[in-house]
Design a protein around this motif. Structure first.
Motif, mmCIF file in Angstrom:
data_model
loop_
_atom_site.group_PDB
_atom_site.id
_atom_site.type_symbol
_atom_site.label_atom_id
_atom_site.label_comp_id
_atom_site.label_asym_id
_atom_site.label_seq_id
_atom_site.Cartn_x
_atom_site.Cartn_y
_atom_site.Cartn_z
ATOM 1 N N PHE A 16 0.881 -1.160 0.000
ATOM 2 C CA PHE A 16 0.000 0.000 0.000
ATOM 3 C C PHE A 16 0.915 1.205 0.000
ATOM 4 C CE2 PHE A 16 -2.849 -3.240 1.508
ATOM 5 C CZ PHE A 16 -4.022 -2.935 0.859
ATOM 6 N N SER A 17 0.712 2.077 -0.971
ATOM 7 C CA SER A 17 1.653 3.149 -1.256
ATOM 8 C C SER A 17 0.914 4.449 -1.505
ATOM 9 C CB SER A 17 2.454 2.735 -2.503
ATOM 10 O OG SER A 17 3.320 3.742 -2.922
ATOM 11 N N ASN A 18 1.705 5.501 -1.604
ATOM 12 C CA ASN A 18 1.231 6.812 -2.018
ATOM 13 C C ASN A 18 2.167 7.218 -3.146
ATOM 14 O OD1 ASN A 18 0.963 9.692 -2.216
ATOM 15 N ND2 ASN A 18 -0.053 9.645 -0.231
ATOM 16 N N ALA A 63 1.940 6.464 10.278
ATOM 17 C CA ALA A 63 1.921 6.693 8.833
ATOM 18 C C ALA A 63 1.316 5.471 8.157
ATOM 19 C CB ALA A 63 3.334 6.940 8.326
ATOM 20 N N PRO A 64 0.307 5.666 7.305
ATOM 21 C CA PRO A 64 -0.355 4.519 6.695
ATOM 22 C C PRO A 64 0.449 3.848 5.587
ATOM 23 C CG PRO A 64 -1.297 6.545 5.877
ATOM 24 C CD PRO A 64 -0.319 6.925 6.950
ATOM 25 N N VAL A 65 1.410 4.542 5.032
ATOM 26 C CA VAL A 65 2.199 3.964 3.941
ATOM 27 C C VAL A 65 3.677 4.230 4.175
ATOM 28 C CG1 VAL A 65 0.387 4.102 2.197
ATOM 29 C CG2 VAL A 65 1.925 6.044 2.491
ATOM 30 N N LEU A 75 3.845 -7.269 7.057
ATOM 31 C CA LEU A 75 5.275 -7.354 7.354
ATOM 32 C C LEU A 75 5.680 -6.236 8.288
ATOM 33 C CD1 LEU A 75 7.985 -8.745 6.881
ATOM 34 C CD2 LEU A 75 8.314 -7.282 4.908
ATOM 35 N N ARG A 76 4.909 -5.218 8.380
ATOM 36 C CA ARG A 76 5.123 -4.093 9.276
ATOM 37 C C ARG A 76 5.636 -2.886 8.533
ATOM 38 N NH1 ARG A 76 2.364 -5.258 13.689
ATOM 39 N NH2 ARG A 76 3.381 -6.316 15.357
ATOM 40 N N SER A 77 6.487 -2.143 9.211
ATOM 41 C CA SER A 77 6.894 -0.829 8.733
ATOM 42 C C SER A 77 8.107 -0.879 7.820
ATOM 43 C CB SER A 77 7.224 0.052 9.938
ATOM 44 O OG SER A 77 8.380 -0.450 10.582
ATOM 45 N N THR A 78 8.387 0.261 7.225
ATOM 46 C CA THR A 78 9.577 0.401 6.392
ATOM 47 C C THR A 78 10.832 0.106 7.204
ATOM 48 O OG1 THR A 78 8.441 2.136 5.175
ATOM 49 C CG2 THR A 78 10.804 1.970 4.850
ATOM 50 N N ASN A 79 10.849 0.539 8.458
ATOM 51 C CA ASN A 79 12.013 0.262 9.307
ATOM 52 C C ASN A 79 12.266 -1.227 9.440
ATOM 53 O OD1 ASN A 79 12.556 2.954 9.756
ATOM 54 N ND2 ASN A 79 11.458 3.033 11.699
ATOM 55 N N GLU A 80 11.206 -1.998 9.613
ATOM 56 C CA GLU A 80 11.372 -3.441 9.732
ATOM 57 C C GLU A 80 11.892 -4.042 8.436
ATOM 58 O OE1 GLU A 80 8.868 -7.495 10.688
ATOM 59 O OE2 GLU A 80 8.078 -5.592 11.395
ATOM 60 N N VAL A 81 11.354 -3.595 7.312
ATOM 61 C CA VAL A 81 11.804 -4.100 6.016
ATOM 62 C C VAL A 81 13.282 -3.778 5.809
ATOM 63 C CG1 VAL A 81 11.540 -3.858 3.515
ATOM 64 C CG2 VAL A 81 9.528 -3.976 4.975
ATOM 65 N N MET A 82 13.662 -2.537 6.063
ATOM 66 C CA MET A 82 15.058 -2.132 5.863
ATOM 67 C C MET A 82 15.989 -2.839 6.842
ATOM 68 S SD MET A 82 15.038 -0.435 3.247
ATOM 69 C CE MET A 82 13.986 0.523 2.214
#
Length: 101
Positions: A16-18, A63-65, A75-82
């Motif tokens: 889910f993106s903007n 933040a929703p995206v 999977l969670r947040s961008t922090n988790e992915v990175m």
């Protein structure tokens, strides 16, 4: 919330993106670089975008995206992915979802 969960489970890897979000763009490029095809839902271009945004926020983030779902699970947040990527854990996790070359 039903629409979010339905969309999240329709494909193997969903973002889910903007369309104007630089973090969303970074996640898209990261997954592209490791050979994972994402289904991307640009919530700012969806007529029901505000509802989707509220549903994503109810999942527990300010933040929703970007929000990434793998196999229908968040999977969670961008922090988790990175963090997963930097620690070497993202590629093994994504191996079943990588495109065959």
């Amino acid at each position: 919330m039903n629409k979010v969960m339905r969309l999240a489970s329709e494909s193997r890897v969903v973002l889910f993106s903007n369309s104007s979000c630089c973090l969303c763009y970074t996640v898209k490029i990261l997954f592209e670089d490791i050979g994972v095809t994402l289904t991307v839902h640009e919530i700012d271009q969806d007529p029901e975008g505000r509802e989707i945004e509220r549903a994503l926020i109810r999942l527990g983030y300010n933040a929703p995206v970007p929000m990434i779902f793998i196999g229908g699970k968040l999977l969670r947040s961008t922090n988790e992915v990175m963090s997963l990527h930097l620690s070497g854990g993202l590629i093994p996790l994504m191996r079943p979802y990588q495109a065959l070359y």
